[in-house]
Structures are given as C-alpha cells and as structure tokens.
Write an enzyme that holds these catalytic residues in place. Structure first.
Site, PDB file in Angstrom:
ATOM      1  N   PRO A  10      -4.890  -1.544 -14.913  1.00 38.46           N
ATOM      2  CA  PRO A  10      -6.055  -2.406 -15.117  1.00 38.46           C
ATOM      3  C   PRO A  10      -6.000  -3.226 -16.397  1.00 38.46           C
ATOM      4  O   PRO A  10      -5.527  -2.754 -17.429  1.00 38.46           O
ATOM      5  CB  PRO A  10      -7.229  -1.420 -15.165  1.00 38.46           C
ATOM      6  CG  PRO A  10      -6.626  -0.097 -15.449  1.00 38.46           C
ATOM      7  CD  PRO A  10      -5.257  -0.129 -14.838  1.00 38.46           C
ATOM      8  N   ASN A  11      -6.497  -4.440 -16.245  1.00 42.65           N
ATOM      9  CA  ASN A  11      -6.671  -5.402 -17.349  1.00 42.65           C
ATOM     10  C   ASN A  11      -5.364  -6.018 -17.844  1.00 42.65           C
ATOM     11  O   ASN A  11      -5.397  -6.917 -18.683  1.00 42.65           O
ATOM     12  CB  ASN A  11      -7.439  -4.770 -18.526  1.00 42.65           C
ATOM     13  CG  ASN A  11      -8.812  -4.282 -18.102  1.00 42.65           C
ATOM     14  OD1 ASN A  11      -9.585  -5.054 -17.539  1.00 42.65           O
ATOM     15  ND2 ASN A  11      -9.116  -3.013 -18.313  1.00 42.65           N
ATOM     16  N   ARG A  18      -6.199 -11.329 -23.610  1.00 40.58           N
ATOM     17  CA  ARG A  18      -6.882 -10.064 -23.897  1.00 40.58           C
ATOM     18  C   ARG A  18      -6.469  -9.540 -25.277  1.00 40.58           C
ATOM     19  O   ARG A  18      -5.285  -9.223 -25.488  1.00 40.58           O
ATOM     20  CB  ARG A  18      -6.468  -9.054 -22.828  1.00 40.58           C
ATOM     21  CG  ARG A  18      -6.942  -7.664 -23.074  1.00 40.58           C
ATOM     22  CD  ARG A  18      -6.254  -6.671 -22.145  1.00 40.58           C
ATOM     23  NE  ARG A  18      -6.810  -5.362 -22.332  1.00 40.58           N
ATOM     24  CZ  ARG A  18      -6.234  -4.239 -21.939  1.00 40.58           C
ATOM     25  NH1 ARG A  18      -5.077  -4.274 -21.308  1.00 40.58           N
ATOM     26  NH2 ARG A  18      -6.814  -3.090 -22.161  1.00 40.58           N
ATOM     27  N   ASN A  75       3.094   1.026 -16.697  1.00 36.07           N
ATOM     28  CA  ASN A  75       2.046   0.898 -17.712  1.00 36.07           C
ATOM     29  C   ASN A  75       0.730   1.060 -16.965  1.00 36.07           C
ATOM     30  O   ASN A  75       0.234   0.108 -16.353  1.00 36.07           O
ATOM     31  CB  ASN A  75       2.112  -0.456 -18.427  1.00 36.07           C
ATOM     32  CG  ASN A  75       1.082  -0.545 -19.541  1.00 36.07           C
ATOM     33  OD1 ASN A  75       0.192   0.308 -19.655  1.00 36.07           O
ATOM     34  ND2 ASN A  75       1.192  -1.575 -20.373  1.00 36.07           N
ATOM     35  N   ALA A  78      -5.525   1.852 -19.010  1.00 41.60           N
ATOM     36  CA  ALA A  78      -6.520   2.879 -19.350  1.00 41.60           C
ATOM     37  C   ALA A  78      -6.456   4.091 -18.413  1.00 41.60           C
ATOM     38  O   ALA A  78      -6.854   5.198 -18.813  1.00 41.60           O
ATOM     39  CB  ALA A  78      -7.913   2.266 -19.321  1.00 41.60           C
ATOM     40  N   HIS A  81      -5.106   7.472 -19.541  1.00 44.23           N
ATOM     41  CA  HIS A  81      -5.900   8.442 -20.294  1.00 44.23           C
ATOM     42  C   HIS A  81      -6.931   9.174 -19.442  1.00 44.23           C
ATOM     43  O   HIS A  81      -7.661  10.021 -19.961  1.00 44.23           O
ATOM     44  CB  HIS A  81      -6.604   7.718 -21.452  1.00 44.23           C
ATOM     45  CG  HIS A  81      -5.719   6.747 -22.178  1.00 44.23           C
ATOM     46  ND1 HIS A  81      -4.560   7.146 -22.821  1.00 44.23           N
ATOM     47  CD2 HIS A  81      -5.772   5.391 -22.320  1.00 44.23           C
ATOM     48  CE1 HIS A  81      -3.962   6.082 -23.352  1.00 44.23           C
ATOM     49  NE2 HIS A  81      -4.682   5.013 -23.059  1.00 44.23           N
ATOM     50  N   ASP A  88      -0.714  13.239 -10.444  1.00 41.11           N
ATOM     51  CA  ASP A  88      -0.293  13.966  -9.239  1.00 41.11           C
ATOM     52  C   ASP A  88       0.679  13.148  -8.392  1.00 41.11           C
ATOM     53  O   ASP A  88       1.613  13.710  -7.798  1.00 41.11           O
ATOM     54  CB  ASP A  88      -1.517  14.343  -8.393  1.00 41.11           C
ATOM     55  CG  ASP A  88      -2.312  15.494  -9.001  1.00 41.11           C
ATOM     56  OD1 ASP A  88      -1.847  16.102  -9.992  1.00 41.11           O
ATOM     57  OD2 ASP A  88      -3.423  15.783  -8.484  1.00 41.11           O
ATOM     58  N   SER A 103       0.976  -1.501 -26.863  1.00 43.17           N
ATOM     59  CA  SER A 103       0.474  -1.137 -28.192  1.00 43.17           C
ATOM     60  C   SER A 103       0.905   0.287 -28.544  1.00 43.17           C
ATOM     61  O   SER A 103       1.306   1.065 -27.658  1.00 43.17           O
ATOM     62  CB  SER A 103      -1.057  -1.237 -28.203  1.00 43.17           C
ATOM     63  OG  SER A 103      -1.617  -0.277 -27.318  1.00 43.17           O
ATOM     64  N   ARG A 108      -4.097   4.167 -32.445  1.00 43.67           N
ATOM     65  CA  ARG A 108      -5.388   3.610 -32.042  1.00 43.67           C
ATOM     66  C   ARG A 108      -6.425   4.737 -31.876  1.00 43.67           C
ATOM     67  O   ARG A 108      -6.255   5.819 -32.424  1.00 43.67           O
ATOM     68  CB  ARG A 108      -5.197   2.775 -30.762  1.00 43.67           C
ATOM     69  CG  ARG A 108      -4.205   1.615 -30.974  1.00 43.67           C
ATOM     70  CD  ARG A 108      -4.026   0.800 -29.727  1.00 43.67           C
ATOM     71  NE  ARG A 108      -5.266   0.140 -29.328  1.00 43.67           N
ATOM     72  CZ  ARG A 108      -5.464  -0.399 -28.118  1.00 43.67           C
ATOM     73  NH1 ARG A 108      -4.495  -0.380 -27.212  1.00 43.67           N
ATOM     74  NH2 ARG A 108      -6.613  -0.970 -27.835  1.00 43.67           N
ATOM     75  N   ARG A 112      -7.125   7.317 -26.741  1.00 42.59           N
ATOM     76  CA  ARG A 112      -5.834   6.844 -26.206  1.00 42.59           C
ATOM     77  C   ARG A 112      -4.695   7.796 -26.547  1.00 42.59           C
ATOM     78  O   ARG A 112      -3.537   7.542 -26.218  1.00 42.59           O
ATOM     79  CB  ARG A 112      -5.513   5.447 -26.751  1.00 42.59           C
ATOM     80  CG  ARG A 112      -6.526   4.417 -26.364  1.00 42.59           C
ATOM     81  CD  ARG A 112      -6.153   3.024 -26.856  1.00 42.59           C
ATOM     82  NE  ARG A 112      -7.350   2.204 -26.968  1.00 42.59           N
ATOM     83  CZ  ARG A 112      -7.917   1.558 -25.943  1.00 42.59           C
ATOM     84  NH1 ARG A 112      -7.367   1.604 -24.757  1.00 42.59           N
ATOM     85  NH2 ARG A 112      -9.028   0.851 -26.110  1.00 42.59           N
TER      86      ARG A 112
HETATM   87  C1  DQA Z   1      -2.067   0.015 -22.880  1.00 42.75           C
HETATM   88  C2  DQA Z   1      -2.809   0.998 -23.787  1.00 42.75           C
HETATM   89  C3  DQA Z   1      -4.013   1.581 -23.094  1.00 42.75           C
HETATM   90  O1  DQA Z   1      -4.681   2.469 -23.961  1.00 42.75           O
HETATM   91  C4  DQA Z   1      -4.986   0.485 -22.701  1.00 42.75           C
HETATM   92  O2  DQA Z   1      -6.080   1.013 -21.991  1.00 42.75           O
HETATM   93  C5  DQA Z   1      -4.317  -0.601 -21.926  1.00 42.75           C
HETATM   94  C6  DQA Z   1      -3.001  -1.060 -22.352  1.00 42.75           C
HETATM   95  C7  DQA Z   1      -0.911  -0.692 -23.598  1.00 42.75           C
HETATM   96  O3  DQA Z   1      -0.088  -1.270 -22.916  1.00 42.75           O
HETATM   97  O4  DQA Z   1      -0.857  -0.680 -24.837  1.00 42.75           O
HETATM   98  O5  DQA Z   1      -4.898  -1.163 -21.001  1.00 42.75           O
HETATM   99  O6  DQA Z   1      -1.520   0.741 -21.787  1.00 42.75           O
END
Ligand code: DQA
Length: 150
Positions: A10-11, A18, A75, A78, A81, A88, A103, A108, A112
C-alpha cells in the site's frame, strides 16, 4: 525465462510525491525500470506488481509460487507491520522472499520496528532507498547461483 516477482504494498503507488524526505523523489515506474535492468543482467524477467489491498498481495505470493518464480522481492509497506496473512502466505510457499524497505524502518517510529515478514523472509534490507530493490535482486541471484550475462 526465469522470472522474479517484485511485489509492492500500500501507498507505494504514490512514490515520488509521498513524503519525499523519507522515500525520495523516484516514482514506482523508476523502481520498475531499475528492477528490470537489474534482472536483465541475469537473463531474468520481472513480474512487477503493486496493490493497496492485503488479499491481493497474498494472492500474488501464491501466484509466484505456482508460476515457479525464482523468488519474490517484497516491499509490503505498512502491511509489513500488521499482516499475519502475508506472513502465513510466505510461510506456505517454498520460494525465497527478500524483504525490502526504502526507508530505514528501525530509525523511524516504534510501530515500524516489528516485521511480520522478516521471520519468514530469506533476507531483509532497509534504508538503501530504491537501490534496495536492485540489491535484493542481486542477492537473490547470489543465493540461487544465477550467473550474470557477460
Ligand atoms: C516502507 C516502510 C513502511 O513502514 C511504510 O509503511 C511503507 C514503506 C518502506 O519502503 O520504507 O509504506 O515499507
């Protein structure tokens, strides 16, 4: 042709706009380009995916195994976490999964610092920016004994 899945959670579709101070200026299309160029050194194809939906990520982990992929660079964003379902799914397959974070998650917030992916991943990388994806593919090649094209 041997294929590596690169699965983004996500994201990550918002990379480039972002929180650029955390994730940098590169877009997800730049990440895809980097992955394809890196995989090409080993004669590998890339299945590049992104979803904001947990179940779709689970489906793709299953799909990679069914397709006989070399491995998965993951990757999970979120969901790293929070997701027992992704943990699974990885535990249920035999493919090597390389956990990647752009990151440095350990530098952080506390939330995380725990990863549901790490205990079932072959290896984990964080804090290298998008270069971490290339490092993960190179690591997967080293792990599986793939030779670079000359
Ligand atoms: C992330 C780190 C995660 O904590 C965060 O929720 C992300 C990006 C990263 O690539 O640094 O969405 O996976």
């Amino acid at each position: 042709m041997a294929t590596t899945y690169v699965v983004n959670g996500p994201n990550l579709n918002l990379l480039g706009t972002r929180e650029p101070d955390v994730y940098g200026q590169a877009t997800l299309a730049d990440v895809e380009k980097l992955c394809r160029a890196t995989a090409d050194r080993f004669g590998w194809a890339i299945e590049f995916r992104q979803s904001n939906h947990e179940g779709e990520l689970v489906d793709w982990i299953h799909e990679a195994a069914r397709a006989g992929a070399v491995g998965i660079v993951l990757n999970a964003g979120a969901y790293t976490h929070t997701s027992v379902a992704i943990h699974d799914a990885i535990a249920a397959i035999k493919l090597p999964v390389i956990e990647v974070h752009i990151s440095n998650v350990f530098a952080r917030e506390q939330m995380r610092h725990h990863s549901y992916v790490a205990p079932v991943a072959k290896a984990s990388l964080c804090g290298f920016g998008i270069a971490g994806y290339a490092l993960a593919i190179n690591g997967l090649a080293a792990m599986t004994g793939a030779a670079a094209k000359s």
